[in-house]
Design an enzyme around this catalytic site. Structure first.
Site, mmCIF file in Angstrom:
data_model
loop_
_atom_site.group_PDB
_atom_site.id
_atom_site.type_symbol
_atom_site.label_atom_id
_atom_site.label_comp_id
_atom_site.label_asym_id
_atom_site.label_seq_id
_atom_site.Cartn_x
_atom_site.Cartn_y
_atom_site.Cartn_z
ATOM 1 N N THR A 7 0.870 -1.272 -0.220
ATOM 2 C CA THR A 7 0.257 -0.358 -0.138
ATOM 3 C C THR A 7 0.969 1.530 -0.255
ATOM 4 O O THR A 7 2.057 1.131 0.771
ATOM 5 C CB THR A 7 -1.309 0.127 1.524
ATOM 6 N N LYS A 12 -3.541 3.304 6.241
ATOM 7 C CA LYS A 12 -3.275 2.019 6.560
ATOM 8 C C LYS A 12 -2.405 1.164 7.252
ATOM 9 O O LYS A 12 -2.282 0.288 8.025
ATOM 10 C CB LYS A 12 -3.787 1.293 4.972
ATOM 11 N N ASP A 68 -7.717 -5.678 -0.894
ATOM 12 C CA ASP A 68 -9.069 -5.044 -1.299
ATOM 13 C C ASP A 68 -10.214 -4.440 -0.894
ATOM 14 O O ASP A 68 -10.629 -5.827 -0.743
ATOM 15 C CB ASP A 68 -9.018 -5.853 -3.122
ATOM 16 N N GLY A 149 -15.157 7.692 1.388
ATOM 17 C CA GLY A 149 -16.618 6.483 0.325
ATOM 18 C C GLY A 149 -17.434 6.860 0.606
ATOM 19 O O GLY A 149 -18.709 7.691 0.664
ATOM 20 N N TYR A 150 -18.216 5.286 0.289
ATOM 21 C CA TYR A 150 -19.490 5.251 0.928
ATOM 22 C C TYR A 150 -20.309 5.505 2.294
ATOM 23 O O TYR A 150 -21.120 5.135 2.501
ATOM 24 C CB TYR A 150 -20.112 3.845 0.253
ATOM 25 N N ASP A 151 -19.587 5.517 3.002
ATOM 26 C CA ASP A 151 -19.653 5.006 4.547
ATOM 27 C C ASP A 151 -21.355 5.952 4.627
ATOM 28 O O ASP A 151 -21.584 5.906 5.967
ATOM 29 C CB ASP A 151 -18.406 6.052 5.488
ATOM 30 N N LYS A 171 -16.690 2.557 13.995
ATOM 31 C CA LYS A 171 -16.388 1.798 13.148
ATOM 32 C C LYS A 171 -15.956 0.858 13.481
ATOM 33 O O LYS A 171 -15.388 -0.883 12.125
ATOM 34 C CB LYS A 171 -15.966 3.094 11.367
ATOM 35 N N HIS A 176 -15.268 -4.207 7.658
ATOM 36 C CA HIS A 176 -15.324 -5.229 7.049
ATOM 37 C C HIS A 176 -13.653 -5.240 7.235
ATOM 38 O O HIS A 176 -13.483 -6.016 7.136
ATOM 39 C CB HIS A 176 -15.607 -5.010 5.892
ATOM 40 N N ARG A 177 -12.521 -4.138 7.207
ATOM 41 C CA ARG A 177 -11.836 -3.880 6.885
ATOM 42 C C ARG A 177 -10.966 -4.797 8.491
ATOM 43 O O ARG A 177 -9.758 -5.069 8.668
ATOM 44 C CB ARG A 177 -10.815 -2.611 6.750
HETATM 45 P P1 IMP Z 1 -9.768 -0.375 -1.350
HETATM 46 O O1 IMP Z 1 -9.376 -1.545 -2.104
HETATM 47 O O2 IMP Z 1 -9.416 -0.093 0.027
HETATM 48 O O3 IMP Z 1 -8.666 1.476 -2.366
HETATM 49 O O4 IMP Z 1 -10.785 0.359 -1.290
HETATM 50 C C1 IMP Z 1 -11.629 0.281 -2.674
HETATM 51 C C2 IMP Z 1 -13.361 1.430 -2.643
HETATM 52 O O5 IMP Z 1 -14.079 0.543 -1.867
HETATM 53 C C3 IMP Z 1 -12.596 3.033 -2.085
HETATM 54 O O6 IMP Z 1 -12.259 3.841 -3.427
HETATM 55 C C4 IMP Z 1 -13.983 2.938 -1.142
HETATM 56 O O7 IMP Z 1 -15.367 3.577 -2.369
HETATM 57 C C5 IMP Z 1 -14.492 1.512 -1.291
HETATM 58 N N1 IMP Z 1 -14.382 1.369 0.418
HETATM 59 C C6 IMP Z 1 -13.371 0.941 0.961
HETATM 60 N N2 IMP Z 1 -13.236 0.962 2.190
HETATM 61 C C7 IMP Z 1 -14.736 1.510 2.422
HETATM 62 C C8 IMP Z 1 -14.903 2.328 3.186
HETATM 63 O O8 IMP Z 1 -15.625 2.163 5.020
HETATM 64 N N3 IMP Z 1 -15.970 2.533 4.103
HETATM 65 C C9 IMP Z 1 -16.518 3.387 2.996
HETATM 66 N N4 IMP Z 1 -16.307 2.798 1.802
HETATM 67 C C10 IMP Z 1 -15.085 1.676 1.451
#
Ligand code: IMP
Length: 191
Positions: A7, A12, A68, A149-151, A171, A176-177
């Site tokens: 990354t 992160k 991802d 993002g979509y939060d 959160k 998920h993360r």
């Molecule tokens: P990445 O793989 O972590 O870069 O996530 C890809 C995309 O998924 C991001 O650019 C966001 O649009 C969306 N995304 C990932 N994690 C989150 C989150 O925790 N909240 C909201 N959107 C997320």
């Protein structure tokens, strides 16, 4: 053990560093002199995570993991999925992504969705996958200003607030993360 997190995102990286035992020395891409974008051209979140970790492991001959994440909406057959970041175009504009998603769900009753994170870890050429999934629903309109993002449009099951209305600490215990990272950390700390 030396380990690379594939990354460029310093937040992160430090998040995971704090959870690891001292026996593991974790470096980000910038710290190993890799400043280029890692290819992610797969059709699934799993394939993309594997593509990123194996690219770095092969190029630098080093143990490595990559993550991802995508938002999968049931009514849209799992979209935006791997296209979550660029759903509304290459500008990767989160507000435009939200607008497009809400318009694609206009008048739709089934608002079930899930965030999925996949982490691919490669140690001595062997791959291990760790997944984190949080189920929820897409709200009718954006609420809240925290997160990214979509939060603002994701309400996790068992809650009445969007991720964007929650403090980071909250959160971060249910996301998920966090679920995927905790599985990874548990695995690494017992090596
Ligand atoms: P990445 O793989 O972590 O870069 O996530 C890809 C995309 O998924 C991001 O650019 C966001 O649009 C969306 N995304 C990932 N994690 C989150 C989150 O925790 N909240 C909201 N959107 C997320």
């Amino acid at each position: 053990m030396n380990l690379v997190f594939a990354t460029h995102n310093p937040n992160k990286l430090s998040e995971v560093k704090e959870l690891l035992q001292n026996s593991i020395s974790l470096k980000g891409l910038d710290e190993i002199g890799c400043f280029s974008e890692i290819p992610e051209t797969g059709n699934t979140i799993e394939v993309n995570a594997t593509q990123k970790s194996s690219f770095v492991a092969n190029k630098y001959q080093i143990n490595c993991f990559a993550d991802d994440t995508g938002l999968e909406v049931e009514y849209l057959n799992g979209e935006p999925g791997v296209y979550s970041a660029r759903y509304a175009g290459e500008a990767k504009d989160p507000n435009a992504n939200i607008e497009l998603l809400l318009s694609n769900l206009k008048g739709v009753e089934n608002r079930k969705a899930r965030f999925k994170t996949v982490i691919s870890l490669i140690i001595n050429n062997e791959e291990f996958l760790f997944k984190g999934i949080v189920n929820g629903v897409i709200s009718e309109s954006p609420i809240g200003s925290k997160g990214f993002g979509y939060d603002p449009i994701f309400i996790p099951d068992g809650y009445t607030k969007t991720f964007a209305e929650m403090d980071f600490e909250v959160k971060n215990t249910i996301s998920h993360r966090a679920l995927a990272v905790n599985k990874l950390i548990g695995f690494l700390n017992q090596l």
